[in-house]
Design an enzyme around this catalytic site. Structure first.
Site, mmCIF file in Angstrom:
data_model
loop_
_atom_site.group_PDB
_atom_site.id
_atom_site.type_symbol
_atom_site.label_atom_id
_atom_site.label_comp_id
_atom_site.label_asym_id
_atom_site.label_seq_id
_atom_site.Cartn_x
_atom_site.Cartn_y
_atom_site.Cartn_z
ATOM 1 N N ALA A 75 0.848 -1.190 0.000
ATOM 2 C CA ALA A 75 0.000 0.000 0.000
ATOM 3 C C ALA A 75 0.884 1.240 0.000
ATOM 4 O O ALA A 75 1.995 1.213 0.532
ATOM 5 C CB ALA A 75 -0.879 -0.010 1.247
ATOM 6 N N GLY A 116 0.759 -5.091 0.980
ATOM 7 C CA GLY A 116 -0.287 -5.177 -0.038
ATOM 8 C C GLY A 116 0.216 -5.811 -1.324
ATOM 9 O O GLY A 116 -0.555 -6.412 -2.074
ATOM 10 N N GLU A 139 3.724 -5.456 7.852
ATOM 11 C CA GLU A 139 2.915 -4.338 8.378
ATOM 12 C C GLU A 139 3.097 -4.090 9.867
ATOM 13 O O GLU A 139 2.990 -2.953 10.331
ATOM 14 C CB GLU A 139 1.420 -4.578 8.094
HETATM 15 N N1 COA Z 1 4.576 3.422 0.310
HETATM 16 C C1 COA Z 1 5.082 4.631 0.001
HETATM 17 N N2 COA Z 1 6.397 4.876 -0.172
HETATM 18 C C2 COA Z 1 7.228 3.840 -0.027
HETATM 19 C C3 COA Z 1 6.775 2.548 0.325
HETATM 20 C C4 COA Z 1 5.387 2.359 0.471
HETATM 21 N N3 COA Z 1 4.853 1.165 0.780
HETATM 22 N N4 COA Z 1 7.842 1.741 0.421
HETATM 23 C C5 COA Z 1 8.916 2.497 0.138
HETATM 24 N N5 COA Z 1 8.551 3.758 -0.116
HETATM 25 C C6 COA Z 1 9.402 4.874 -0.527
HETATM 26 C C7 COA Z 1 10.498 5.181 0.462
HETATM 27 O O1 COA Z 1 10.055 6.072 1.439
HETATM 28 C C8 COA Z 1 11.533 5.793 -0.426
HETATM 29 O O2 COA Z 1 11.092 7.104 -0.732
HETATM 30 P P1 COA Z 1 12.133 8.312 -0.825
HETATM 31 O O3 COA Z 1 13.135 7.912 -1.857
HETATM 32 O O4 COA Z 1 11.298 9.500 -1.164
HETATM 33 O O5 COA Z 1 12.700 8.385 0.553
HETATM 34 C C9 COA Z 1 11.413 5.007 -1.701
HETATM 35 O O6 COA Z 1 10.114 4.439 -1.666
HETATM 36 C C10 COA Z 1 12.428 3.905 -1.870
HETATM 37 O O7 COA Z 1 12.401 3.110 -0.706
HETATM 38 P P2 COA Z 1 13.740 2.488 -0.093
HETATM 39 O O8 COA Z 1 13.366 1.821 1.164
HETATM 40 O O9 COA Z 1 14.791 3.529 -0.060
HETATM 41 O O10 COA Z 1 14.103 1.446 -1.239
HETATM 42 P P3 COA Z 1 14.700 0.002 -1.071
HETATM 43 O O11 COA Z 1 14.893 -0.509 -2.425
HETATM 44 O O12 COA Z 1 15.848 0.041 -0.124
HETATM 45 O O13 COA Z 1 13.552 -0.848 -0.360
HETATM 46 C C11 COA Z 1 11.352 -1.708 0.014
HETATM 47 C C12 COA Z 1 12.312 -1.044 -0.989
HETATM 48 C C13 COA Z 1 9.982 -1.790 -0.626
HETATM 49 C C14 COA Z 1 11.874 -3.092 0.363
HETATM 50 C C15 COA Z 1 11.304 -0.856 1.311
HETATM 51 O O14 COA Z 1 11.058 0.490 0.936
HETATM 52 C C16 COA Z 1 10.233 -1.262 2.281
HETATM 53 O O15 COA Z 1 10.446 -2.139 3.063
HETATM 54 N N6 COA Z 1 9.088 -0.562 2.239
HETATM 55 C C17 COA Z 1 8.015 -0.789 3.177
HETATM 56 C C18 COA Z 1 7.205 -2.000 2.807
HETATM 57 C C19 COA Z 1 6.031 -2.148 3.728
HETATM 58 O O16 COA Z 1 6.135 -2.096 4.930
HETATM 59 N N7 COA Z 1 4.862 -2.330 3.120
HETATM 60 C C20 COA Z 1 3.668 -2.483 3.873
HETATM 61 C C21 COA Z 1 2.959 -1.178 3.880
HETATM 62 S S1 COA Z 1 1.626 -1.222 5.013
#
Ligand code: COA
Length: 705
Positions: A75, A116, A139
């Site tokens: 999400a 999501g 989450e």
């Molecule tokens: N929603 C909105 N923005 C998100 C996001 C999400 N679910 N997941 C990552 N981002 C954003 C980060 O804030 C970052 O933004 P920025 O460059 O403006 O700071 C950008 O995406 C890249 O994320 P980053 O973590 O630097 O990249 P990565 O390649 O190291 O890791 C993920 C990617 C997806 C593994 C990691 O971002 C992550 O674990 N995200 C959360 C996933 C999560 O908890 N999802 C459940 C949501 S309820």
């Protein structure tokens, strides 16, 4: 990604989702950088794509794939608590539409399918993943539970026991493990789209396709109450873990749709709560903290630090050396005398052995890490170091002397860093011929464990020195926060008011246990007085004596801490401070001597002691932090308000569930915060002069710092 021939060019289903036809297979591509977050346009695009594929008689299967570095990060966290989060179609509706599709939908997953993103894949009939993919429902780390059916579908696919551990623990699994538990049907070894298309064609031929929502749950071996007892009450995600367990349990007893309703109800309550809002704030704050305002994002060419010298093998120097060695950096560790060096090395070995005893490190790892640390008694060994960090005695004359020596031996482009926690870096820098190479790296103890690093820029520090310092900090696993020079930098400067109020509250009627108890119940890892005992009360005493001549005489000053120190009670290290400690124990015990000191100070100051409530303790100590934090922002000592939150949560035991002091003030409301501070000023004194920034923000109706 693919060299497949396409008989149709990409068309846009929405701003962020593309559609193409490859023979008889429709390919829906999520293209919402950076992580294919499932925002409103992505959801609408997928829904439209499934409809279009359903309406097209040529199509007999659909592949859902992500552009960029991963399938989907879940999400769009930034859209939570905004209307876009609930815009139609919701994720639940999109997934229901996929499950209802008569044509099989195959999720083709690379990089990551999280939250999501994985729930979307669980709605598909089949899943094929590249081997270096992480799949999970993280989450809980944001104080949430999966809200798109994950708590109901994952137990139906992999069994409730495995699902519970993935949802409660929040840790992703890799594709191989996912295949082993039945979470993915196939691994792609080559081009993902090509293999997904082949897989889709083979599925299309089947008469029926598996729909997770129609399965029953295997709840073998599950002990939900046992799982509940494993939740650590202080864990930042404790609330979400409990709800996750409730929802997986619901999956074992409710029909599927009712389970989805229950999950949604629970998710909505969590997403509206302050705990999750705080954790989401920190998620973004910690990503933002290492960034230098105004600098280009991404890796810059600049100083490349490879070799690190550390001066001083005490607790701090040793901890820093371990942090560097843990990240694979060779370190030269220099001391003046062999005995000090030996003691330092022995302490490091002992620390590693303790970690090994917990099963977190092998004997080989220990030897390999210690092997990266070269002991030295000769400062000339720093001649070709890229970065030297001094961690010698905290005294300006000693530091200046050390810097003069470093200036003489280090190569011209070396970064010269001091680990001081309080001294004026500009003064140290001015004492040598290259002030632009000097920076502060304020590690927190134990330096091999604590994530926080205050990177202190001096007035003359060169931008590339700052950038390289922020970069190396991250490479050794720290969260760096860039701060400016001032008394105590950010974290310790804010403690001054916090401790001041704790001392006043003692004089006014509270006991040390009551002050610490109120604040630990609020969520602080430790109360201010137990923390003073741990840190060593002599350090602050020395600072107070140094600053005494500049202290405004008309302002109230509590002598409690000074009186305790005058008796040689410096905290845990002397077996007594605000509390007493039995030999070998760190448990703070109440001490009548301290009560006597407090009462004597109150009498001398003419204070009539009264009943103090926990609310008053929390309010005064917290607002002291907030008011000073606002002043720090106004002075430009931090780049952004959220940096203060990152500092307090990662370095000072501030509860992550409250987001940090500045976020906490926003949760109270800036107007309420200002009113409370103004009330305190009228009851107490000028210590409570509201920070002008806070007044300005409230005057213009701002809700955030
Ligand atoms: N929603 C909105 N923005 C998100 C996001 C999400 N679910 N997941 C990552 N981002 C954003 C980060 O804030 C970052 O933004 P920025 O460059 O403006 O700071 C950008 O995406 C890249 O994320 P980053 O973590 O630097 O990249 P990565 O390649 O190291 O890791 C993920 C990617 C997806 C593994 C990691 O971002 C992550 O674990 N995200 C959360 C996933 C999560 O908890 N999802 C459940 C949501 S309820």
């Amino acid at each position: 990604m693919s060299n497949s021939t396409s008989d149709n060019t990409n068309t846009f289903l929405s701003d962020t989702v593309r559609y193409a036809v490859h023979g008889n297979v429709a390919v829906i591509t999520l293209d919402n950088p950076p992580v294919n977050g499932l925002g409103d346009t992505v959801r609408a695009g997928i829904y439209a794509g499934i409809e279009r594929a359903g309406d097209d008689a040529r199509i007999n299967a659909v592949v859902l794939i992500g552009a960029g570095k991963g399938f989907s990060g879940g999400a769009d966290i930034r859209q939570f608590n905004t209307p876009a989060a609930n815009a139609q179609p919701t994720l639940r509706a999109v997934i229901a539409r996929i499950e209802a599709s008569g044509k099989p939908v195959i999720a083709a997953i690379h990089g990551f399918a999280l939250g999501g993103g994985l729930e979307l894949a669980l709605g598909c009939h089949y899943r094929i993943a590249q081997s270096a993919t992480r799949l999970g429902l993280p989450e809980v780390s944001l104080g949430l539970i999966p809200g798109g059916g994950g708590t109901q579908r994952l137990p139906r696919l992999v069994g409730a026991a495995t699902a519970l551990s993935m949802i409660q623990g929040g840790k992703p699994v890799d594709a191989q493990a996912a295949q082993a538990i039945g979470l993915v049907d196939a691994l792609a070894q080559g081009d993902l789209l090509d293999e997904a298309l082949t897989f889709a064609r083979s599925c299309a031929a089947k008469a029926t396709h598996p729909v997770i929502g129609r399965r029953s749950v295997d709840a073998k071996g599950l002990d939900f109450n046992g799982a509940r007892t494993h939740i650590r009450a202080k864990a930042r995600n404790a609330l979400a873990q409990g709800v996750a367990i409730d929802c997986v349990e619901a999956a074992t007893r409710l029909p599927f749709e009712a389970g989805l309703d229950e999950e949604r109800r629970q998710f909505d309550a969590l997403v509206d709560g302050d705990v999750s809002k705080s954790l989401r704030h920190l998620f973004f704050a910690e990503k933002e903290a290492p960034r230098i305002a105004g600098a280009h994002r991404g890796k810059q060419a600049g100083i490349d630090i490879q070799r690190i010298g550390i001066l001083g093998a005490g607790t701090m120097g040793g901890g820093i050396a371990m942090a560097c060695a843990n990240a694979g950096f060779p370190v030269v560790l220099c001391e003046r005398e062999q005995a000090a060096l030996d003691r330092g090395l022995a302490r490091m070995r002992k620390n590693y052995e303790i970690t090994a005893a917990k099963g977190k490190l092998s004997q080989d790892d220990i030897e390999q890490r210690l092997g990266l640390i070269t002991p030295s008694l000769d400062l000339n060994d720093f001649a070709d170091m890229d970065l030297v960090i001094e961690a010698v005695f905290e005294d300006i004359a000693v530091k200046k002397d050390v810097f003069r020596q470093l200036d003489a031996v280090c190569k011209w482009d070396a970064i010269l860093a001091t680990n001081t926690s309080r001294l004026n870096i500009d003064e140290i820098a001015a004492s040598i011929g290259r002030p632009e190479s000097v920076i502060g790296l304020h590690f927190f103890s134990p330096a091999n464990v604590m994530k926080l690093l205050e990177v202190v820029r001096g007035a003359k520090t060169r931008p590339d020195v700052i950038a390289a310092s922020m970069d190396i900090a991250q490479r050794i696993g720290k969260i760096p926060v860039l701060v400016g020079v001032c008394e105590g930098f950010v974290g310790n400067r804010m403690l001054t008011g916090y401790w001041r109020e704790a001392g006043f509250l003692l004089e006014e009627g509270a006991s040390p246990q009551q002050v610490d108890g109120a604040l630990t119940r609020f969520g602080m890892a430790m109360g201010p007085l137990a923390m003073a005992d741990l840190a060593g009360m002599d350090i602050n005493w020395a600072t107070r004596k140094r600053l005494a001549p500049t202290r405004p005489a008309h302002l109230r000053y509590s002598k409690v801490a000074d009186r305790i120190c005058e008796r040689g009670r410096f905290g845990q290290k002397t077996g007594a401070g605000y509390y007493r400690y039995e030999a070998g124990s760190r448990t703070p015990l109440p001490d009548p001597i301290v009560d006597e000191i407090i009462q004597a100070c109150a009498r001398e100051a003419g204070i009539a002691r009264r009943e103090i409530t926990d609310e008053e303790i929390v309010e005064r100590c917290m607002l002291a932090l907030v008011n000073e934090g606002a002043q720090i922002i106004d002075e430009g000592i931090v780049q952004r308000a959220s940096d203060i939150d990152v500092i307090y949560v990662n370095g000072y035991g501030f509860p992550a569930t409250r987001g940090g002091p500045m976020f906490y003030a926003q949760t109270l409301g800036l107007e309420t915060t200002l009113k409370k501070i103004s009330d305190l000023r009228s009851k107490h004194d000028e210590h409570w002069k509201p920070a002008p920034l806070l007044e300005r923000l409230v005057a213009k109706g701002a809700k955030t710092f």
